[in-house]
Design an enzyme around this catalytic site. Structure first.
Site, PDB file in Angstrom:
ATOM      1  N   SER A  48     -13.531 -37.701  68.962  1.00  0.00           N
ATOM      2  CA  SER A  48     -13.062 -37.577  70.343  1.00  0.00           C
ATOM      3  C   SER A  48     -13.931 -38.282  71.381  1.00  0.00           C
ATOM      4  O   SER A  48     -13.494 -38.497  72.508  1.00  0.00           O
ATOM      5  CB  SER A  48     -12.940 -36.102  70.728  1.00  0.00           C
ATOM      6  OG  SER A  48     -14.198 -35.466  70.696  1.00  0.00           O
ATOM      7  N   LYS A  96     -17.581 -32.992  74.730  1.00  0.00           N
ATOM      8  CA  LYS A  96     -16.622 -33.677  75.600  1.00  0.00           C
ATOM      9  C   LYS A  96     -17.329 -34.118  76.874  1.00  0.00           C
ATOM     10  O   LYS A  96     -18.485 -33.788  77.124  1.00  0.00           O
ATOM     11  CB  LYS A  96     -15.456 -32.758  75.983  1.00  0.00           C
ATOM     12  CG  LYS A  96     -14.775 -32.031  74.825  1.00  0.00           C
ATOM     13  CD  LYS A  96     -13.965 -32.935  73.935  1.00  0.00           C
ATOM     14  CE  LYS A  96     -13.320 -32.132  72.793  1.00  0.00           C
ATOM     15  NZ  LYS A  96     -12.663 -33.010  71.802  1.00  0.00           N
TER      16      LYS A  96
END
Length: 204
Positions: A48, A96
Site C-alpha cells: 500500500s 499509511k
C-alpha cells in the site's frame, strides 16, 4: 594470609558472573524503554505504500516526538487498524500516510483528493508509466474528520485498504511516525513530510 587469598580467588568468578548478569539486565531494560517509549523497528509487509516504501523494507518508528506535537498531513504513520476491519493473522499494524487531520473535510472527485476544497498535491503517489494512479472512492466520497482522528491513505491507492474503507482512525491507535528507512542499507534515508503549501491558501 593463605585462607584470605584462597577466599578472594574463589569469589572472583562469582563477581565476574554478577557483572555479566547486571550488564545484560541493564541492556535489556534500556532496550525495552527505547522500544516502548522512544522508537521501534517496523517491517513493511503491504504494497500500500509503494514506491515510497516497498515490502520487506524496515523503518524506524518515532514514538517520542508525537507526545510533544500533533501528527501532520503527509506524515507516514504506523497504527492498529479498527478491530472491525479484517487484520492480518499476526495482528501486524498498518502503515499509511496522513491525508487529513481533525476538522478537515476530505473529498474524492474525478480521481483526485481535495482537503477543505483545495486539490491536494501528492507527488508521492504510485505512478505507472509515468502517470500517477487516480484515487478511487469506495462508495463514500466525502468525510469530515472528527477532532482527535486522522484520515489515512496509502501511496499506492489501488492496493491500499485505508480510511476510504474503514473511516477515520483515532490518534490513540497510532503507534508512531515512520521517520527513517534503514534496511536494505542502500535505501537508507529520512522519510520527509510534504509541506502542502497549497493548503495554506484559501480554496478558490
Amino acid at each position: 594470609m593463605r585462607p584470605y587469598t584462597a577466599d578472594l580467588v574463589s569469589r572472583r568468578p562469582w563477581g565476574c558472573l554478577f557483572e555479566i548478569v547486571e550488564t545484560l539486565v541493564l541492556t535489556l531494560l534500556i532496550f525495552l524503554v527505547i522500544q516502548n517509549f522512544v522508537a521501534q523497528p517496523y517491517r513493511v509487509q503491504q504494497q500500500s505504500m509503494e514506491h515510497t516504501l516497498e515490502p520487506e523494507q524496515y523503518v524506524l518508528v518515532d514514538k517520542l516526538t508525537p507526545h510533544f506535537g500533533p501528527y501532520n498531513r503527509g506524515d507516514i504513520v504506523v497504527f492498529n487498524p479498527p478491530t472491525s476491519w479484517t487484520q492480518q493473522p499476526d495482528g501486524t499494524p498498518y502503515i499509511k500516510r496522513v491525508i487529513g487531520v481533525g476538522g478537515d473535510v476530505i473529498e474524492i472527485k474525478d480521481g483526485m483528493v481535495t482537503v477543505n476544497g483545495t486539490k491536494l498535491n501528492e507527488p508521492y503517489l504510485f505512478a505507472s508509466d509515468g502517470a500517477a494512479e487516480p484515487t478511487v472512492a469506495s462508495g463514500q466520497e466525502r468525510w469530515v474528520v472528527p477532532t482527535g482522528d486522522l484520515f489515512v491513505m496509502g501511496d499506492h491507492r489501488e492496493k491500499s485498504a485505508d480510511s476510504r474503507a474503514f473511516g477515520t482512525i483515532p490518534v490513540s491507535t497510532v503507534i508512531g511516525r515512520a521517520w527513517l528507512r534503514y534496511w536494505p542499507f542502500d535505501t537508507f534515508g529520512i522519510l520527509t513530510t510534504p509541506g502542502h503549501p497549497e493548503l495554506a491558501s484559501p480554496a478558490p
